[in-house]
Design an enzyme around this catalytic site. Structure first.
Site, PDB file in Angstrom:
ATOM      1  N   PHE A 263       1.271   5.163   0.695  1.00  0.00           N
ATOM      2  CA  PHE A 263       0.733   6.248   1.510  1.00  0.00           C
ATOM      3  C   PHE A 263       1.412   7.553   1.110  1.00  0.00           C
ATOM      4  O   PHE A 263       2.585   7.557   0.703  1.00  0.00           O
ATOM      5  CB  PHE A 263       0.983   6.000   3.000  1.00  0.00           C
TER       6      PHE A 263
ATOM      7  N   THR B  68       0.846  -1.189   0.000  1.00  0.00           N
ATOM      8  CA  THR B  68       0.000   0.000   0.000  1.00  0.00           C
ATOM      9  C   THR B  68       0.885   1.244   0.000  1.00  0.00           C
ATOM     10  O   THR B  68       1.857   1.320   0.758  1.00  0.00           O
ATOM     11  CB  THR B  68      -0.926   0.034   1.219  1.00  0.00           C
TER      12      THR B  68
END
Length: 436
Positions: free
Chosen positions: A305, A303
């Site tokens: 960010f 992921t």
């Protein structure tokens, strides 16, 4: 993993002005004053929430300037030009006199009544050696908390119940940074945060990529044969679908707001027939056992960010940089090829392109007397490219893009995450997931 403090979650601040009270050096308490987006100041400083936020920043900076003036006067120095220092704060210029009471005169008044805003709460970001306050969405144990710790080691991680609350926490000077997810290698983009990037005026100042390592959690003593349902974030459920089937868990799967929140819910309600998909840290925080470790279907589960701040950073050329922009055009997607060619001609690589509906004008109608009315969907385009705004080629590319677009905004130019690749633990070829 760095040690992170876990204060109570910041509740929704949407369309609310809040009172910030510092009850201890590491804890802030938010109290709602009223539910209105219209804010009036004694001297006519603004009529909107954005103006109020800007005026708060101006107020804080001016108090600092007055204190510097007093210090210089006491030491015999020249305090001229201190007032000019606050002529513009965060890009907002003002000619309004705020009529501040000198600090030494205001001390006695502050003891008799509670001030809704204070210089302690509306202060510049901590300097070297101080602890940054970093907002993230979720509860302690969430992957966003881990990303905040990776981006800012030893930070004061502040949980928020919604993505927009994290944006507002930075805008209202409750937090210094926000760390929020924007895309996942398996689940794709987090559209909500792309929309919020356009709605708010924060700047992207960095990125961090976090390998996601899912675990199947249950209360102590519960065996997987007793599980009747599995709860977690929708993306976590989809990322572990195949593995759950291999484990023989043909049970109901329910979506909740976040992964760590699922573990917290099971622990708080003593649900012995329910399991959660969350991190190993969540298991430690909420006293749960790990039934299966590394249950993601693909170990290349990462992921991305972004780190958000009130002010942009100065672009550099001594390390790899990435720049994020958003643009639109009155004539729809017909100019997209021209925009992309501006980067191709300058050998600038694009790492992402994302389209989102144009909220202010989602449909464009084209009338034709012969064939009728054509209805075209309107879009905003988000683009990430590998170049710093300090490079001439990037500046020329955006100058050309501006000629073809009706709207262009640079969301940030920031260092790329160049940390070594460290995939999530677990082997896709191994059907056994360390069952306990």
């Amino acid at each position: 993993m760095q040690s992170l403090s876990t204060p109570s979650p910041i509740k929704s601040l949407i369309w609310q002005r809040s009172r910030v009270t510092r009850v201890s050096p590491n804890k802030l308490v938010l109290q709602c004053i009223y539910n209105s987006d219209s804010v009036s100041f004694q001297n006519g400083v603004g009529s909107s929430r954005a103006d109020w936020q800007s005026s708060c920043a101006i107020l804080a900076s001016k108090v600092v300037a007055q204190q510097q003036s007093i210090d210089k006067s006491a030491s015999g120095g020249d305090a001229d030009g201190v007032a000019d220092h606050v002529a513009a704060v965060n890009g907002h210029k003002t000619s309004v006199e705020l009529n501040l009471v000198p600090i030494e005169k205001a001390t006695s008044k502050l003891t008799s009544r509670q001030n809704p805003l204070s210089i302690t709460d509306f202060c510049p970001p901590p300097m070297h050696g101080s602890q940054l306050r970093v907002a993230y969405q979720g509860v302690p144990g969430a992957y966003s908390e881990a990303a905040a710790g990776k981006a800012y080691p030893n930070c004061e991680a502040t949980p928020c119940d919604q993505f927009e609350v994290a944006f507002q926490a930075v805008e209202l000077w409750i937090a210094d940074r926000a760390v929020l997810p924007v895309e996942n290698s398996l689940g794709g983009s987090i559209h909500r945060n792309y929309d919020l990037l356009l709605r708010h005026r924060l700047h992207i100042v960095g990125e961090v990529q976090l390998p996601v390592h899912h675990c199947l959690l249950a209360l102590p003593g519960v065996r997987k044969e007793y599980i009747k349902r599995v709860i977690s974030h929708p993306q976590a459920l989809s990322q572990c679908e195949l593995t759950l089937t291999k484990l023989g868990l043909q049970v109901a799967r329910e979506a909740v707001d976040d992964t760590a929140g699922a573990a917290e819910y099971i622990a708080a309600n003593n649900l012995r027939d329910t399991a959660a998909i969350a991190s190993a840290r969540a298991a430690e925080l909420y006293g749960m056992q790990i039934l299966a470790d590394g249950i993601q279907d693909d170990s290349s589960n990462v992921t991305r960010f972004v780190m958000l701040a009130r002010d942009p950073i100065i672009p550099r050329t001594d390390r790899p940089f990435k720049t994020s922009i958003v643009f639109a055009h009155d004539k729809g997607t017909s100019v997209l090829f021209k925009v992309l060619s501006a980067f191709a001609f300058r050998n600038i690589s694009l790492t992402k392109i994302e389209s989102r509906p144009h909220r202010n004008r989602p449909i464009r109608l084209v009338d034709d007397a012969n064939v009728g009315t054509a209805k075209h969907f309107e879009y905003m385009f988000y683009v990430d490219f590998e170049a710093s705004m300090a490079e001439v080629r990037a500046q020329n590319a955006l100058a050309e893009v501006q000629e073809f677009t009706s709207f262009l905004r640079v969301l940030g130019s920031y260092p790329m995450d160049m940390t070594p690749w460290c995939p999530s633990r677990g082997d896709d070829d191994d059907d056994e997931k360390n069952l306990f």
